[in-house]
Design a protein around this motif. Sequence first.
Motif, short mmCIF file in Angstrom:
data_model
loop_
_atom_site.label_atom_id
_atom_site.label_comp_id
_atom_site.label_asym_id
_atom_site.label_seq_id
_atom_site.Cartn_x
_atom_site.Cartn_y
_atom_site.Cartn_z
N GLY A 10 20.29 -8.64 8.70
CA GLY A 10 19.54 -10.73 9.50
C GLY A 10 19.26 -11.62 8.39
N GLY A 11 19.59 -10.71 7.21
CA GLY A 11 18.75 -12.52 6.07
C GLY A 11 17.08 -11.80 6.12
N LEU A 12 16.61 -11.12 7.18
CA LEU A 12 15.37 -11.32 7.49
C LEU A 12 14.27 -10.16 6.86
CD1 LEU A 12 15.44 -10.38 11.44
CD2 LEU A 12 14.74 -12.43 10.17
N ALA A 13 14.83 -10.25 5.39
CA ALA A 13 14.52 -9.80 4.39
C ALA A 13 12.31 -10.20 3.95
CB ALA A 13 15.08 -10.13 2.41
N SER A 14 11.81 -8.66 3.32
CA SER A 14 10.49 -9.10 3.15
C SER A 14 10.46 -9.14 1.49
CB SER A 14 9.93 -8.04 4.18
OG SER A 14 9.97 -6.82 4.11
N SER A 15 9.27 -9.54 0.76
CA SER A 15 9.30 -9.21 -0.46
C SER A 15 8.94 -7.70 -0.67
CB SER A 15 8.10 -9.65 -0.54
OG SER A 15 7.08 -9.33 -0.08
N ARG A 16 9.21 -7.37 -1.58
CA ARG A 16 9.48 -5.82 -2.45
C ARG A 16 8.10 -5.37 -2.07
NH1 ARG A 16 14.52 -4.26 -6.50
NH2 ARG A 16 15.52 -5.99 -6.24
N ASP A 17 8.09 -4.00 -1.44
CA ASP A 17 6.89 -3.34 -1.72
C ASP A 17 7.33 -2.14 -2.90
OD1 ASP A 17 7.65 -0.81 -0.03
OD2 ASP A 17 8.75 -1.88 0.55
N ALA A 18 5.73 -1.32 -3.00
CA ALA A 18 5.19 -0.50 -3.78
C ALA A 18 6.26 0.94 -3.54
CB ALA A 18 4.19 0.30 -3.60
N THR A 19 7.47 0.95 -2.62
CA THR A 19 7.95 2.20 -1.71
C THR A 19 9.17 2.23 -1.86
OG1 THR A 19 7.78 3.01 0.34
CG2 THR A 19 6.30 3.67 -1.24
N GLY A 20 9.46 0.57 -1.82
CA GLY A 20 11.20 0.29 -1.16
C GLY A 20 12.19 -0.30 -2.54
N GLY A 21 11.25 -0.24 -4.01
CA GLY A 21 12.05 -0.92 -5.13
C GLY A 21 11.31 -1.82 -5.57
N VAL B 55 2.43 11.30 -1.40
CA VAL B 55 2.28 10.66 -2.78
C VAL B 55 0.63 11.06 -3.47
CG1 VAL B 55 3.61 8.84 -2.79
CG2 VAL B 55 1.43 8.36 -1.89
N GLY B 56 0.55 12.12 -2.72
CA GLY B 56 -0.82 13.10 -3.04
C GLY B 56 -1.76 11.93 -3.36
N ASP B 57 -2.41 11.97 -4.42
CA ASP B 57 -3.48 11.17 -4.83
C ASP B 57 -3.62 9.49 -4.97
OD1 ASP B 57 -4.61 13.35 -5.34
OD2 ASP B 57 -4.26 13.59 -7.11
N LEU B 58 -2.07 8.92 -4.52
CA LEU B 58 -2.11 7.76 -4.87
C LEU B 58 -1.84 7.39 -3.00
CD1 LEU B 58 0.94 7.62 -7.59
CD2 LEU B 58 -1.55 7.54 -8.02
N ILE C 286 0.58 -1.43 0.07
CA ILE C 286 -0.02 0.45 0.40
C ILE C 286 1.12 0.90 0.09
CG2 ILE C 286 -1.60 1.09 1.09
CD1 ILE C 286 -2.53 -1.76 2.34
N LEU C 287 0.57 2.15 -0.74
CA LEU C 287 1.26 3.86 -1.10
C LEU C 287 0.42 4.12 0.45
CD1 LEU C 287 0.75 4.51 -4.79
CD2 LEU C 287 3.37 3.76 -3.55
N ASP C 288 1.66 3.70 1.31
CA ASP C 288 1.38 4.53 2.69
C ASP C 288 2.47 5.57 3.10
OD1 ASP C 288 0.25 5.58 5.29
OD2 ASP C 288 0.98 3.10 5.73
N ASP D 119 -3.02 -2.02 -9.33
CA ASP D 119 -1.06 -2.05 -9.96
C ASP D 119 -1.03 -0.84 -10.74
OD1 ASP D 119 -0.98 -4.90 -9.29
OD2 ASP D 119 -1.59 -5.60 -11.13
N GLU D 120 -2.10 -0.29 -10.58
CA GLU D 120 -2.25 1.44 -12.09
C GLU D 120 -1.34 1.93 -10.92
OE1 GLU D 120 -5.12 4.34 -14.46
OE2 GLU D 120 -5.79 2.61 -13.63
N SER D 121 -2.26 1.67 -9.37
CA SER D 121 -1.20 3.16 -9.20
C SER D 121 -0.07 3.10 -8.38
CB SER D 121 -1.87 3.06 -7.53
OG SER D 121 -3.99 4.06 -8.18
N VAL D 122 0.21 1.85 -8.68
CA VAL D 122 1.97 1.33 -8.28
C VAL D 122 2.35 2.26 -9.69
CG1 VAL D 122 3.70 -0.40 -7.80
CG2 VAL D 122 1.32 -0.17 -6.20
N ALA D 123 1.91 1.08 -11.05
CA ALA D 123 2.79 1.56 -12.02
C ALA D 123 2.96 3.97 -12.24
CB ALA D 123 2.25 1.06 -13.04
N VAL D 124 1.88 3.66 -11.75
CA VAL D 124 1.75 5.57 -11.38
C VAL D 124 3.30 5.97 -11.14
CG1 VAL D 124 1.17 8.38 -11.62
CG2 VAL D 124 -0.38 5.72 -12.25
N PHE D 125 3.52 5.38 -9.63
CA PHE D 125 4.26 5.92 -8.60
C PHE D 125 5.58 5.67 -9.09
CE2 PHE D 125 7.53 4.69 -5.29
CZ PHE D 125 7.42 5.24 -4.70
#
Length: 214
Positions: free
Chosen positions: A203-214, A86-89, A19-21, A95-101
Amino acid sequence: MPTLVLARHGQTPANVGKILDTVLPGPGLTDLGRLQAEALGKELSALSVSALYGSRARRAQETAGIVGTVLGLPVGVVDGVHEVQVGDLEGHSDDESVAVFRDVYDAWRAGDLSARMPGGESAQDVLDRYLPAVEALRRRHPDGTTVLVSHGAVLRLVGHALAGGDDLLPDGDDHLDNCGRLEFEGLPDGGWRLVAWRREAPGGLASSRDATGG
């Protein structure tokens, strides 16, 4: 000369939901996020950190608080280093909003600092509030290692700006997982040299990629 570590906060429920938060104060950390913050503190203990700060976002303050417990340091608050607005997002995860970001961020990487999140900030807006905060920390702590806990998208943008022509990312991947970090060394001319762009969570505690991290 000072050393500056810019660290991303630990995982949040919004990261899990992609979520774009970005509006303050935002959510706190998940259980994994707290573990990531503890692992970050343990890794940073090797750097003899002398000052620790976080943005005003709840997730940054919680992360810095856990790091501070590990390091035995109090946590300060810095204005102007919160996430890209991110304003309106805001609040969207489709998927559309994340693509705009991502399109706007890609424009920033290509050098268009005037590109703007719909109803939100441009890259120039972000740099105009963030870079003075970094320089204020440098004046306050001209020696030793300062750690600032901040946010994924803004750190990717600011990291490139501070690094200037330094290229430690030959593959172009500027991903920054939760509690990933950028390490800079201060230069005599007032600039910064990028020492390390540590993409992965400690520490190898990775999570899946999110909207703002990469």
